[in-house]
Scaffold this motif. Structure first.
Motif, short mmCIF file in Angstrom:
data_model
loop_
_atom_site.label_atom_id
_atom_site.label_comp_id
_atom_site.label_asym_id
_atom_site.label_seq_id
_atom_site.Cartn_x
_atom_site.Cartn_y
_atom_site.Cartn_z
N LEU A 51 -31.26 45.11 0.91
CA LEU A 51 -30.04 45.82 0.55
C LEU A 51 -30.17 46.52 -0.81
O LEU A 51 -29.62 47.61 -0.99
CB LEU A 51 -28.85 44.86 0.53
N ASP A 55 -29.56 50.39 -1.06
CA ASP A 55 -28.46 50.82 -1.93
C ASP A 55 -28.94 51.74 -3.04
O ASP A 55 -28.35 52.79 -3.30
CB ASP A 55 -27.77 49.59 -2.52
N LEU A 59 -29.54 55.35 -0.12
CA LEU A 59 -28.17 55.86 -0.02
C LEU A 59 -27.78 56.68 -1.25
O LEU A 59 -28.31 56.44 -2.34
CB LEU A 59 -27.19 54.70 0.16
N VAL A 63 -22.15 55.72 -2.43
CA VAL A 63 -22.06 54.53 -1.59
C VAL A 63 -22.54 53.34 -2.42
O VAL A 63 -23.61 53.38 -3.02
CB VAL A 63 -22.93 54.67 -0.32
N ASP A 64 -21.72 52.29 -2.45
CA ASP A 64 -22.05 51.12 -3.26
C ASP A 64 -22.09 49.89 -2.37
O ASP A 64 -21.09 49.50 -1.77
CB ASP A 64 -21.01 50.93 -4.36
N LEU A 65 -23.25 49.27 -2.27
CA LEU A 65 -23.42 48.06 -1.47
C LEU A 65 -23.40 46.80 -2.33
O LEU A 65 -23.82 45.74 -1.86
CB LEU A 65 -24.72 48.13 -0.68
N ARG A 69 -24.53 42.95 -1.41
CA ARG A 69 -25.68 42.36 -2.09
C ARG A 69 -25.29 41.06 -2.75
O ARG A 69 -26.04 40.07 -2.66
CB ARG A 69 -26.24 43.34 -3.13
#
Length: 89
Positions: A51, A55, A59, A63-65, A69
């Motif tokens: 991830l 991220d 991406l 976009v914020d994962l 995470r």
């Protein structure tokens, strides 16, 4: 863009996957429950590293994962703590 950050993120993910495979293989040979909990925690650590790569490298910045995470790392640490505390002999 420099090639070092993607390479480091992929190497971290690869190292986590290698640990997962080695712990699983050792668990299948010895059936030690602590190895099982460690292998399960490395599932989360590997997912977290993947991830991070997705991220930060694949991406766009919009976009914020980060919540995903954090969730995977907390779950992995929780599994490892459970194994260390309640399954040791």
């Amino acid at each position: 863009m420099s090639m070092f950050p993607p390479a480091v993120y992929l190497l971290c993910a690869t190292a986590s996957l290698v640990c997962l495979v080695l712990l699983t293989r050792s668990y299948l040979q010895t059936r030690s429950r602590l190895l099982l909990w460690s292998a399960l925690s490395f599932v989360g650590f590997s997912a977290n590293n993947l991830l991070v790569f997705v991220d930060l490298i694949l991406l766009p910045a919009s976009v914020d994962l980060l919540p995903f995470r954090n969730l995977t790392s907390i779950a992995a640490i929780g599994i490892l703590l459970y194994g260390f505390i309640w399954e040791t002999e």
